[in-house]
Design a protein around this motif. Sequence first.
Motif, PDB file in Angstrom:
ATOM      1  N   THR A   1       0.836  -1.193   0.000  1.00  8.05           N
ATOM      2  CA  THR A   1       0.000   0.000   0.000  1.00  8.05           C
ATOM      3  C   THR A   1       0.874   1.247   0.000  1.00  8.05           C
ATOM      4  OG1 THR A   1      -1.722  -1.184   1.231  1.00  8.05           O
ATOM      5  CG2 THR A   1      -1.795   1.222   1.259  1.00  8.05           C
ATOM      6  N   GLY A   2       0.530   2.191  -0.867  1.00  4.77           N
ATOM      7  CA  GLY A   2       1.244   3.462  -0.880  1.00  4.77           C
ATOM      8  C   GLY A   2       2.593   3.437  -1.558  1.00  4.77           C
ATOM      9  N   ARG A   3       2.918   2.345  -2.277  1.00  2.27           N
ATOM     10  CA  ARG A   3       4.207   2.260  -2.961  1.00  2.27           C
ATOM     11  C   ARG A   3       4.003   1.948  -4.436  1.00  2.27           C
ATOM     12  NH1 ARG A   3       7.725  -1.996   0.290  1.00  2.27           N
ATOM     13  NH2 ARG A   3       5.662  -2.969   0.506  1.00  2.27           N
ATOM     14  N   ASP A   4       4.912   2.459  -5.251  1.00  2.00           N
ATOM     15  CA  ASP A   4       4.889   2.089  -6.654  1.00  2.00           C
ATOM     16  C   ASP A   4       5.782   0.858  -6.844  1.00  2.00           C
ATOM     17  OD1 ASP A   4       7.472   3.072  -6.421  1.00  2.00           O
ATOM     18  OD2 ASP A   4       7.125   4.830  -7.687  1.00  2.00           O
ATOM     19  N   TRP A   5       5.978   0.454  -8.097  1.00  2.85           N
ATOM     20  CA  TRP A   5       6.758  -0.748  -8.380  1.00  2.85           C
ATOM     21  C   TRP A   5       8.196  -0.627  -7.868  1.00  2.85           C
ATOM     22  CZ3 TRP A   5       7.106  -5.633  -9.135  1.00  2.85           C
ATOM     23  CH2 TRP A   5       8.173  -6.208  -9.836  1.00  2.85           C
ATOM     24  N   ASP A   6       8.822   0.509  -8.117  1.00  2.00           N
ATOM     25  CA  ASP A   6      10.207   0.688  -7.664  1.00  2.00           C
ATOM     26  C   ASP A   6      10.284   0.668  -6.135  1.00  2.00           C
ATOM     27  OD1 ASP A   6      11.239   0.881 -10.228  1.00  2.00           O
ATOM     28  OD2 ASP A   6      10.920   3.053 -10.338  1.00  2.00           O
ATOM     29  N   GLY A   7       9.271   1.230  -5.485  1.00  2.00           N
ATOM     30  CA  GLY A   7       9.252   1.203  -4.031  1.00  2.00           C
ATOM     31  C   GLY A   7       9.107  -0.207  -3.495  1.00  2.00           C
ATOM     32  N   TYR A   8       8.298  -1.006  -4.163  1.00  2.00           N
ATOM     33  CA  TYR A   8       8.155  -2.405  -3.758  1.00  2.00           C
ATOM     34  C   TYR A   8       9.466  -3.164  -3.961  1.00  2.00           C
ATOM     35  CZ  TYR A   8       7.059  -7.347  -4.262  1.00  2.00           C
ATOM     36  OH  TYR A   8       7.085  -8.714  -4.159  1.00  2.00           O
ATOM     37  N   LEU A   9      10.089  -2.979  -5.137  1.00  2.00           N
ATOM     38  CA  LEU A   9      11.340  -3.681  -5.420  1.00  2.00           C
ATOM     39  C   LEU A   9      12.425  -3.338  -4.405  1.00  2.00           C
ATOM     40  CD1 LEU A   9      11.977  -3.667  -9.281  1.00  2.00           C
ATOM     41  CD2 LEU A   9      11.458  -5.600  -7.799  1.00  2.00           C
ATOM     42  N   SER A  10      12.448  -2.097  -3.966  1.00  2.00           N
ATOM     43  CA  SER A  10      13.496  -1.675  -3.026  1.00  2.00           C
ATOM     44  C   SER A  10      13.412  -2.416  -1.701  1.00  2.00           C
ATOM     45  CB  SER A  10      13.415  -0.160  -2.781  1.00  2.00           C
ATOM     46  OG  SER A  10      12.224   0.170  -2.085  1.00  2.00           O
ATOM     47  N   GLY A  11      12.246  -2.986  -1.409  1.00  2.00           N
ATOM     48  CA  GLY A  11      12.098  -3.726  -0.164  1.00  2.00           C
ATOM     49  C   GLY A  11      12.481  -5.185  -0.279  1.00  2.00           C
ATOM     50  N   LEU A  12      12.833  -5.638  -1.476  1.00  5.77           N
ATOM     51  CA  LEU A  12      13.240  -7.030  -1.668  1.00  5.77           C
ATOM     52  C   LEU A  12      14.754  -7.170  -1.518  1.00  5.77           C
ATOM     53  CD1 LEU A  12      11.060  -7.898  -4.806  1.00  5.77           C
ATOM     54  CD2 LEU A  12      10.484  -8.188  -2.385  1.00  5.77           C
ATOM     55  N   GLY A  13      15.221  -8.401  -1.464  1.00  8.57           N
ATOM     56  CA  GLY A  13      16.648  -8.640  -1.327  1.00  8.57           C
ATOM     57  C   GLY A  13      17.425  -8.146  -2.529  1.00  8.57           C
ATOM     58  N   SER A  14      18.616  -7.630  -2.308  1.00  2.46           N
ATOM     59  CA  SER A  14      19.417  -7.074  -3.400  1.00  2.46           C
ATOM     60  C   SER A  14      19.785  -8.137  -4.436  1.00  2.46           C
ATOM     61  CB  SER A  14      20.679  -6.417  -2.844  1.00  2.46           C
ATOM     62  OG  SER A  14      21.450  -7.356  -2.105  1.00  2.46           O
ATOM     63  N   ALA A  15      20.072  -9.357  -3.981  1.00  4.57           N
ATOM     64  CA  ALA A  15      20.433 -10.430  -4.909  1.00  4.57           C
ATOM     65  C   ALA A  15      19.245 -10.794  -5.801  1.00  4.57           C
ATOM     66  CB  ALA A  15      20.905 -11.658  -4.141  1.00  4.57           C
ATOM     67  N   HIS A  16      18.064 -10.783  -5.217  1.00  5.06           N
ATOM     68  CA  HIS A  16      16.859 -11.083  -5.990  1.00  5.06           C
ATOM     69  C   HIS A  16      16.592  -9.992  -7.022  1.00  5.06           C
ATOM     70  CE1 HIS A  16      13.005 -12.620  -7.049  1.00  5.06           C
ATOM     71  NE2 HIS A  16      12.308 -11.705  -6.404  1.00  5.06           N
ATOM     72  N   ARG A  17      16.750  -8.737  -6.622  1.00  3.12           N
ATOM     73  CA  ARG A  17      16.554  -7.627  -7.562  1.00  3.12           C
ATOM     74  C   ARG A  17      17.542  -7.713  -8.718  1.00  3.12           C
ATOM     75  NH1 ARG A  17      16.594  -4.411  -2.898  1.00  3.12           N
ATOM     76  NH2 ARG A  17      18.546  -3.454  -3.569  1.00  3.12           N
ATOM     77  N   TYR A  18      18.783  -7.986  -8.404  1.00  2.00           N
ATOM     78  CA  TYR A  18      19.822  -8.070  -9.444  1.00  2.00           C
ATOM     79  C   TYR A  18      19.516  -9.211 -10.404  1.00  2.00           C
ATOM     80  CZ  TYR A  18      24.264  -9.195 -11.648  1.00  2.00           C
ATOM     81  OH  TYR A  18      25.228  -9.501 -12.573  1.00  2.00           O
ATOM     82  N   ASN A  19      19.139 -10.366  -9.866  1.00  2.00           N
ATOM     83  CA  ASN A  19      18.858 -11.521 -10.712  1.00  2.00           C
ATOM     84  C   ASN A  19      17.663 -11.258 -11.623  1.00  2.00           C
ATOM     85  OD1 ASN A  19      19.175 -14.322 -11.536  1.00  2.00           O
ATOM     86  ND2 ASN A  19      17.336 -14.745 -10.328  1.00  2.00           N
ATOM     87  N   LEU A  20      16.622 -10.622 -11.077  1.00  2.00           N
ATOM     88  CA  LEU A  20      15.448 -10.315 -11.874  1.00  2.00           C
ATOM     89  C   LEU A  20      15.793  -9.396 -13.048  1.00  2.00           C
ATOM     90  CD1 LEU A  20      12.434 -10.137 -12.499  1.00  2.00           C
ATOM     91  CD2 LEU A  20      12.257  -8.359 -10.739  1.00  2.00           C
ATOM     92  N   ARG A  21      16.504  -8.326 -12.773  1.00  3.18           N
ATOM     93  CA  ARG A  21      16.852  -7.377 -13.831  1.00  3.18           C
ATOM     94  C   ARG A  21      17.760  -8.012 -14.885  1.00  3.18           C
ATOM     95  NH1 ARG A  21      17.572  -2.887  -9.156  1.00  3.18           N
ATOM     96  NH2 ARG A  21      15.471  -1.984  -9.266  1.00  3.18           N
ATOM     97  N   ARG A  22      18.677  -8.856 -14.441  1.00  2.80           N
ATOM     98  CA  ARG A  22      19.579  -9.530 -15.374  1.00  2.80           C
ATOM     99  C   ARG A  22      18.799 -10.486 -16.284  1.00  2.80           C
ATOM    100  NH1 ARG A  22      22.575 -14.333 -15.085  1.00  2.80           N
ATOM    101  NH2 ARG A  22      21.782 -14.696 -12.976  1.00  2.80           N
ATOM    102  N   ARG A  23      17.880 -11.236 -15.689  1.00  2.39           N
ATOM    103  CA  ARG A  23      17.088 -12.176 -16.479  1.00  2.39           C
ATOM    104  C   ARG A  23      16.204 -11.447 -17.486  1.00  2.39           C
ATOM    105  NH1 ARG A  23      19.200 -17.247 -16.236  1.00  2.39           N
ATOM    106  NH2 ARG A  23      19.589 -17.874 -14.068  1.00  2.39           N
ATOM    107  N   GLN A  24      15.616 -10.341 -17.085  1.00  2.00           N
ATOM    108  CA  GLN A  24      14.792  -9.571 -18.008  1.00  2.00           C
ATOM    109  C   GLN A  24      15.613  -9.034 -19.174  1.00  2.00           C
ATOM    110  OE1 GLN A  24      13.049  -6.748 -15.222  1.00  2.00           O
ATOM    111  NE2 GLN A  24      11.103  -7.840 -15.263  1.00  2.00           N
ATOM    112  N   ARG A  25      16.801  -8.499 -18.874  1.00  2.00           N
ATOM    113  CA  ARG A  25      17.664  -7.976 -19.937  1.00  2.00           C
ATOM    114  C   ARG A  25      18.078  -9.075 -20.908  1.00  2.00           C
ATOM    115  NH1 ARG A  25      20.129  -5.067 -15.637  1.00  2.00           N
ATOM    116  NH2 ARG A  25      21.810  -6.620 -15.605  1.00  2.00           N
ATOM    117  N   ASN A  26      18.398 -10.248 -20.370  1.00  2.00           N
ATOM    118  CA  ASN A  26      18.835 -11.347 -21.224  1.00  2.00           C
ATOM    119  C   ASN A  26      17.726 -11.794 -22.177  1.00  2.00           C
ATOM    120  OD1 ASN A  26      21.345 -11.320 -20.041  1.00  2.00           O
ATOM    121  ND2 ASN A  26      20.945 -13.039 -18.654  1.00  2.00           N
TER     122      ASN A  26
END
Length: 208
Positions: A1-26
Motif C-alpha cells: 500500500t502506498g508504494r509504486d513498483w520501484d518502491g516495492y522492489l526496493s524492499g526485496l533482497g538485493s540479490a533477488h533484484r539483481y537476478n530479476l533485472r539480469r534475467r529480463q535484460r537477457n
Amino acid sequence: TGRDWDGYLSGLGSAHRYNLRRRQRNLEKRWEVRFECAGDEEQRSIALNELMALHQRRWRRRGEPGVFHDAAMRAFHDDFSRIALDRGWLRLFRLKLDGRTVAAIYGLLYHGVFYFYQSGFDAEFQRHSVGLVIMAQAIRRAVDEGARIYDFLCGDEAYKSLWAEHKRPLQRLVLYPPGQRGALYRQTMELRVSLKKMALRPAAADAD
C-alpha cells in the motif's frame, strides 16, 4: 500500500533484484518479449488453454497429475474464468518470446487483492527464468492497478518467500461422518498422506 513498483522492489533482497533485472535484460536481448493480459473472450479461451497445457506438461514430467488433469476441473475453470472476465476480476497473463507463449499466470483481482492461483511455464525455457520474469510482471501489474495485497494463497514453496513480505498461518479443518464408515475413511486419508510424505523424501534428498 502506498508504494509504486520501484518502491516495492526496493524492499526485496538485493540479490533477488539483481537476478530479476539480469534475467529480463537477457530475454530482451534474444527475443521480442511481450507480456499480455487476456482482455476479451477469444484471448481468455486461448490463454487458459495454454496455461493448462503448460501446467500439465510440467507436472507430468514430475510424475504428478497436475491441477487440470480432470475434464470436470478444466470445464469448471473454463466457465468460472468466463464469468470472472465479464465481471472484471480475471487476470490471465502470458509471457511471449517471439510470439511463443512460454509462461502463464492465472489469478484474480478482487476488492484490491490479487489472488495468485496457478501458473505454468515451458520447461525448455526454464534456464532463462521465464517463471521469475512473468511473476515480476504480474506483481507490477497488480501494483499499477492499485492492489493492496498480492496473495500467494496456500503453500510454502520457496519462490514465494522471494516476493512476499508477510506470512499468515493457515489451518485446515477436516470433518468425517460419525460411525465406522467415517472412521474407515479417516484411516484411509491418513494413510494416503503418510504414503505421500514417504514418496516425497527421496525427491527432497535429490534436490539437496
